[in-house]
Design a protein around this motif. Sequence first.
Motif, short mmCIF file in Angstrom:
data_model
loop_
_atom_site.label_atom_id
_atom_site.label_comp_id
_atom_site.label_asym_id
_atom_site.label_seq_id
_atom_site.Cartn_x
_atom_site.Cartn_y
_atom_site.Cartn_z
N HIS A 101 0.84 -1.20 0.00
CA HIS A 101 0.00 0.00 0.00
C HIS A 101 0.88 1.26 0.00
N LEU A 102 1.97 1.22 0.74
CA LEU A 102 2.90 2.35 0.78
C LEU A 102 3.53 2.58 -0.60
N LEU A 103 4.12 1.54 -1.19
CA LEU A 103 4.80 1.69 -2.47
C LEU A 103 3.83 2.06 -3.58
N HIS A 138 1.14 6.18 -7.08
CA HIS A 138 -0.01 7.03 -7.43
C HIS A 138 0.31 8.51 -7.28
N LEU A 139 1.10 8.87 -6.26
CA LEU A 139 1.50 10.27 -6.11
C LEU A 139 2.33 10.75 -7.29
N ALA A 160 1.36 13.59 -10.25
CA ALA A 160 2.22 14.69 -10.69
C ALA A 160 2.33 14.71 -12.22
N GLY A 161 1.70 13.76 -12.89
CA GLY A 161 1.68 13.74 -14.35
C GLY A 161 2.74 12.87 -14.98
N LEU A 162 3.40 12.03 -14.20
CA LEU A 162 4.46 11.18 -14.72
C LEU A 162 4.02 9.72 -14.77
N GLY A 163 4.62 8.96 -15.69
CA GLY A 163 4.41 7.52 -15.72
C GLY A 163 3.10 7.05 -16.31
#
Length: 111
Positions: free
Chosen positions: A61-63, A68-69, A73-76
């Motif tokens: 859940h952390l990773l 998701h963060l 930010a618009g990456l990936g």
Amino acid sequence: MVTSILHRATGIVLALGSLLIAWALVALAAGPESWAGFTGFARSGFGFLILFGWSWALCYHLLNGIRHLVQDAGLGYRIEQFVRTSWISIVGSLVLTALVWMVAMMQRGGA
């Protein structure tokens, strides 16, 4: 799709696992007999399985939350990046969980 489902499932597991943490804290506050009851459960095969599963859910859940963060930010968002970061979340959570348990076992000779 799999990582989305896993993220939701691990969120539920973490919420339910908070009951286990509450049990540990209440047992610790109640004294040595109560704490011995909790640690007896935690050191059983079933207890270890539950604690290991809960710690994996926390690591995943952390990773995946960090993933998701980064996406927020618009990456990936390219498909190959999306698939790669999905696998990084899954494999990374397994590695992180193993590291956490190895450190815990080395600290006290058993968690």
